[in-house]
Design an enzyme around this catalytic site. Structure first.
Site, PDB file in Angstrom:
ATOM      1  N   ASP A   1       0.835  -1.205   0.000  1.00  0.00           N
ATOM      2  CA  ASP A   1       0.000   0.000   0.000  1.00  0.00           C
ATOM      3  C   ASP A   1       0.866   1.250   0.000  1.00  0.00           C
ATOM      4  O   ASP A   1       0.661   2.144  -0.790  1.00  0.00           O
ATOM      5  CB  ASP A   1      -0.916   0.005   1.223  1.00  0.00           C
TER       6      ASP A   1
ATOM      7  N   HIS B   1       3.841  20.811   6.402  1.00  0.00           N
ATOM      8  CA  HIS B   1       2.549  21.064   5.754  1.00  0.00           C
ATOM      9  C   HIS B   1       1.752  19.772   5.669  1.00  0.00           C
ATOM     10  O   HIS B   1       2.267  18.683   5.942  1.00  0.00           O
ATOM     11  CB  HIS B   1       2.723  21.706   4.381  1.00  0.00           C
TER      12      HIS B   1
ATOM     13  N   ASP C   1       2.936  13.031   1.959  1.00  0.00           N
ATOM     14  CA  ASP C   1       4.362  12.695   1.966  1.00  0.00           C
ATOM     15  C   ASP C   1       5.106  13.398   3.106  1.00  0.00           C
ATOM     16  O   ASP C   1       6.311  13.236   3.250  1.00  0.00           O
ATOM     17  CB  ASP C   1       5.022  12.978   0.600  1.00  0.00           C
TER      18      ASP C   1
ATOM     19  N   HIS D   1       2.883  26.959  -1.113  1.00  0.00           N
ATOM     20  CA  HIS D   1       2.853  25.595  -1.641  1.00  0.00           C
ATOM     21  C   HIS D   1       1.430  25.432  -2.165  1.00  0.00           C
ATOM     22  O   HIS D   1       0.765  26.434  -2.433  1.00  0.00           O
ATOM     23  CB  HIS D   1       3.225  24.625  -0.507  1.00  0.00           C
TER      24      HIS D   1
ATOM     25  N   ASP E   1       8.563  21.931   1.575  1.00  0.00           N
ATOM     26  CA  ASP E   1       8.187  22.041   0.163  1.00  0.00           C
ATOM     27  C   ASP E   1       7.777  23.488  -0.054  1.00  0.00           C
ATOM     28  O   ASP E   1       6.912  23.992   0.662  1.00  0.00           O
ATOM     29  CB  ASP E   1       6.982  21.152  -0.157  1.00  0.00           C
TER      30      ASP E   1
ATOM     31  N   ASP F   1      14.200  22.066  -0.778  1.00  0.00           N
ATOM     32  CA  ASP F   1      13.379  21.386  -1.783  1.00  0.00           C
ATOM     33  C   ASP F   1      14.099  21.451  -3.137  1.00  0.00           C
ATOM     34  O   ASP F   1      14.482  22.523  -3.575  1.00  0.00           O
ATOM     35  CB  ASP F   1      12.044  22.160  -1.847  1.00  0.00           C
TER      36      ASP F   1
ATOM     37  N   GLY G   1       3.678  22.805  -6.889  1.00  0.00           N
ATOM     38  CA  GLY G   1       3.855  23.519  -5.628  1.00  0.00           C
ATOM     39  C   GLY G   1       5.318  23.781  -5.306  1.00  0.00           C
ATOM     40  O   GLY G   1       5.630  24.203  -4.192  1.00  0.00           O
ATOM     41  N   HIS G   2       6.181  23.497  -6.282  1.00  0.00           N
ATOM     42  CA  HIS G   2       7.610  23.537  -5.977  1.00  0.00           C
ATOM     43  C   HIS G   2       8.358  24.606  -6.756  1.00  0.00           C
ATOM     44  O   HIS G   2       8.066  24.836  -7.931  1.00  0.00           O
ATOM     45  CB  HIS G   2       8.225  22.165  -6.251  1.00  0.00           C
TER      46      HIS G   2
ATOM     47  N   HIS H   1      13.951  16.051  -1.208  1.00  0.00           N
ATOM     48  CA  HIS H   1      12.739  16.036  -2.025  1.00  0.00           C
ATOM     49  C   HIS H   1      13.097  16.027  -3.506  1.00  0.00           C
ATOM     50  O   HIS H   1      12.773  16.961  -4.246  1.00  0.00           O
ATOM     51  CB  HIS H   1      11.879  17.262  -1.701  1.00  0.00           C
TER      52      HIS H   1
END
Lengths: 603, 603
Positions: free
Chosen positions: B90, B114, B118, B185, B207, B239, B411-412, B434
């Site tokens: 999973d 945040h 992840d 983000h 991030d 990031d 978002g990066h 990341h």
């Protein structure tokens, strides 16, 4: 790059005298026409049927049939690679059940547009079952087909007749007249076909792009396409791969110039990874190696054989001193070497991966290497390619890939090229192939936009669906012929079906759980002999679960046996009960659903 | 869009009064510093150790530890999704073996940047094993963590303390001082941290991107970042996701304007598919729905809960009349409806797939629908998304996706944003997280280029590798702590390991083959009771092969038994022989290698 070189590159230098398709007439004059009597009243209502056995709504497995009465022509005979949910499958080929079911059909010929696996890959599997009809194709394509065929044992010799697009070649049958035209792609000798029939004309582009500055090739023969189209094209079957890309496709010449920049910058070895079938790209790399005084090592079986064939037939130009054996690698300085390799998609057993995994005897990545990915990433391979890049970085290489610099061009027309083709051909109907359904739809939108075709003139067919051409009119019927996947797995062709695949998927997800029990018919004693789990839980760490399961099995069987009226213990009933109840029990314990396999022995 | 609206959009309208992290001092003044005495001679040689348990060379599973003596802080606690070769798994969470092996360690707090999986996804699995240290994070993140926690039974209540980046929040420990700063983000309340220690300062971006026109949010707090950085940043953990993208990241405002064009054009229903966690995007869609008089249906459990939380906390603005229940769908005309749905990645059980598969009771695709994919495609999902598009096209929908129009922004930070951040912070060392290893390397190249850092100042670490900070100097050591994958499969956490996975892979490729035999110890009679094949060949079509295999089994065993000196038939020896010889036999017949499972019963 100096001007002289540039000019020489722009001129196509190939001069081959292809073997001709011998017993047919050829001409350099205007195209001949089968249905000059078009204006006469056509009282023949027998449709020409166009039926795709693969290649619609998918990539690969390209093959279609054009049928008139009991006469058939086949165009292309490709394979595709399996989807994610088809573990263990090597590839998928078209089904020829239609021919098996209709023994009266005569296959007059198989026309192959170019030498890529998605157009020739099924030849070794299907030709024997179709009684080896003659194949018509270009010289290079012929040799590549023959090479591949030689790797399959017990095959009859193929009857391949070479056609040459430059010579205005026609192949004439009683009810069909096939004309060939040259297009650009990423392998030489790529062609399209005009199929003239009693009911109208169908043009098939094959995989194409239009490149006015190809490398070692001529631009697509637009004049001939227009000439052929002037006879009226009722249906244009067109490559739709590049429909989502705006603008014109990048010329191979531009790729060449960008690769040249990399050659100028790189102080160490250059390792260029691409597809083995991208013969034009390999030619470019070899030209650059020669220009920058680098020797070339070819790494990868298919790349070696393809280059050997292309070289033998003079489709590429390479000095005899350029190519060296990998064993000689240490005789040269890093800046004197170019390694051409397969494996740009991160395939497990291909050239680049074997270098990274240190399985290659002669070649290792070393600090200062420049690795060039001169290929796009095929959807589904993104992660594999990412791992490749990570490994290369760790081993000290610098990387160039197509997102950083235009060092790869697709072999397929983009939107503006498609507009050009539509305008040159001006077909009455269009039918996109070589693309997902979504892309085919976008192509049809484009055709409506560019040519003002009506929606119903743009055919969005599925594999197997019968498209009929009668009196220059196209009808998308609701009739279907078989066009299911035929899966090749090892030596088995078509023996892996739904059930086997479903089992593999189930096994891969949650593994299996074998319960081996013995029941004494007389005493009604039950003994769980063995529990075997694979891919479900790690047995050594799961003593408790195994113990509980054994107890549960005992209980279930004793309860079941008690209910039986006489000695007649129903074995299959016990199996079912075990499957259901132990399945549920294990799910409650683990939220996994292994395949339960009860093995019940009664004594 | 009229000017008034545009202005109102540009102004952040959120006014929330967050609960404060209560027993700590706060100030709006200059950031406070833990090591003001920096100029004094530091005689402390205990390093601050930075150790990533996940998030280096991969996406997801973000978690790192900052340790000084026996005191630890944890930053983020995320999960990642499994790779292709991990069927049935999973997801994957970080290993906390390090804490299990070092019972003396005290975890002072867990800082969460945040509310994305992840970064928070492993909380329900790990907090109980870490004795529930306090969590410090933003208000929205807190509520999303709590909601998720509530779905796991038997969990202790989490101690989550709200920090507010706008209020210059500091969290002070004896040996650490943590300052928080706001970044942009795709979810509100995203923050970065400055970690001040006795040995130097570490800044962690989380991030981030820098958006000067965010929707319902303030721009990243560059002033505060500079102020914090002014105390000297010895290590910037950044990031690196967007390193391959040139230029600045697209502002959410631009996305808004492009989405608005789609709203203006669309005459039927609009179905917008995106990530459930992209709260800013959902807000935009709702704003547009309200502007264009469309009611909104939310389709997808996680999207519903996320929006409910964001709405309750006033992180989004939505009129009470806007959202309707899916059951009311037929009360409205197509042009009065917007459906927000999960499943933009083609996930099997997510919202959009259930609509397409007609499993959704209320919503079906109809001709004239406009489906908007407001998300990128995560590598590995390309084929699933393609199938989705094909199905939508077949069912009559028009499609917009991010390649056609800028309707999704990552978002990066992209390259130019990274340059800005590097220039604002001017760290002495950098360490990218990341991203794949390759991206981390590119980030380090950029830092060298932009700041003139030396190669050795740019840390390229692996998960588990110990990075030491002593007296403002960074050392990448060769020490490692455990950072292996912990796989979650159903209820099992960490019980799926190498062996189980290898079995699953083997089973998925060629299936299995059970040979059930009985041997009479006395008479040396052998009987093959049963052959069971799953995922190998379809048994009903393989009578011949099964028959031959049975004969082969008989021969092998008789030969083996003959050799045995006394009655003592060695069962495990027979199993091995069967595995080897039948494995070879089946490979010769099929070129497949099923898992052979002999079940031998001696009587």
């Amino acid at each position: 790059m100096d001007d002289k070189k540039e000019t020489s590159l722009k001129k196509p230098v190939r001069k081959i005298v292809p073997r001709r398709y011998d017993n047919r007439k050829q001409s350099n004059k205007s195209p001949i026409s089968i249905n000059k009597a078009k204006d006469k009243i056509n009282i023949d209502n027998n449709p020409v049927k166009i039926m795709f056995l693969g290649g619609l709504g998918e990539f690969g497995r390209n093959m279609f049939v054009a049928q008139y009465k009991d006469e058939c022509l086949i165009f292309d005979m490709g394979l595709r690679f399996p989807e994610e949910n088809m573990p263990g499958v090597d590839f998928i080929i078209p089904s020829i059940e239609y021919f098996a079911n209709n023994k009266n059909l005569k296959i007059l010929g198989v026309f192959i547009s170019h030498a890529h696996l998605d157009h020739i890959g099924a030849v070794p599997y299907l030709m024997s079952k179709l009684n080896y009809p003659p194949i018509y194709t270009g010289l290079l394509t012929k040799e590549i087909i023959l090479k591949r065929q030689s790797e399959f044992p017990n095959m009859k010799k193929l009857d391949i007749r070479v056609i040459d697009a430059e010579k205005n070649n026609h192949i004439e049958f009683k009810n069909f007249l096939i004309s060939v035209f040259h297009v650009n792609h990423t392998v030489p000798d790529s062609v399209g076909f005009l199929i003239q029939t009693k009911q109208g004309n169908v043009m098939f582009t094959g995989d194409y792009k239009i490149d006015f500055n190809p490398v070692m090739d001529k631009p697509a023969d637009l004049t001939r396409i227009v000439k052929l189209a002037s006879m009226g094209v009722d249906l244009l079957i067109s490559d739709s791969t590049g429909i989502e890309k705006e603008g014109h496709s990048i010329s191979e010449q531009e790729i060449f110039q960008n690769l040249e920049v990399i050659f100028m910058r790189s102080k160490g070895r250059i390792i260029l990874a691409t597809f083995a079938s991208l013969i034009s790209r390999l030619q470019q790399a070899i030209m650059l190696a020669e220009k920058f005084n680098r020797k070339v090592i070819i790494n990868g079986y298919s790349m070696k054989t393809n280059l050997a064939i292309a070289n033998k037939l003079k489709y590429i130009k390479v000095s005899s001193k350029t190519i060296i054996d990998a064993k000689e690698i240490n005789k040269y300085k890093p800046e004197e070497l170019l390694i051409l390799t397969t494996g740009a998609q991160g395939e497990d057993n291909a050239g680049l991966m074997r270098i990274i995994n240190k399985e290659n005897v002669n070649i290792r990545i070393q600090s200062g290497d420049t690795v060039v990915f001169s290929s796009s990433v095929i959807p589904g391979n993104e992660m594999a390619v990412q791992c490749l890049k990570d490994s290369l970085t760790k081993q000290g290489a610098n990387i160039y890939h197509y997102k950083m610099l235009d060092i790869h061009a697709s072999g397929h027309a983009q939107k503006e090229d498609m507009k050009l083709m539509l305008n040159l051909v001006r077909p009455k109907h269009v039918m996109p192939f070589h693309g997902f359904y979504y892309m085919q739809k976008l192509f049809n939108d484009l055709a409506q936009d560019v040519l003002g075709l009506r929606k119903e003139d743009c055919i969005l067919a599925s594999n197997g669906q019968v498209v009929e051409l009668v009196k220059n009119k196209i009808l998308l019927t609701s009739k279907f012929i078989p066009a299911n996947y035929v899966m090749v797995d090892g030596l088995g062709v078509g023996d892996v079906g739904e059930i086997v695949l479903r089992d593999r998927q189930a096994l891969s997800k949650d593994g299996m759980f074998i319960i081996n029990i013995i029941i004494d018919r007389k005493s009604k004693d039950v003994k769980v002999l063995e529990i075997i789990s694979r891919g479900f839980v790690f047995m050594k760490d799961s003593n408790m679960l195994i113990k509980e399961t054994k107890e549960k099995v005992n209980k279930i069987i004793l309860k079941t046996i008690k209910k039986t009226v006489n000695d007649n213990v129903n074995e299959s009933y016990i199996r079912n009960i075990l499957r259901d109840e132990i399945g549920l029990f294990l799910f409650q314990k683990t939220e996994r659903r292994p395949m339960i396999i009860p093995i019940v022995l009664e004594i």
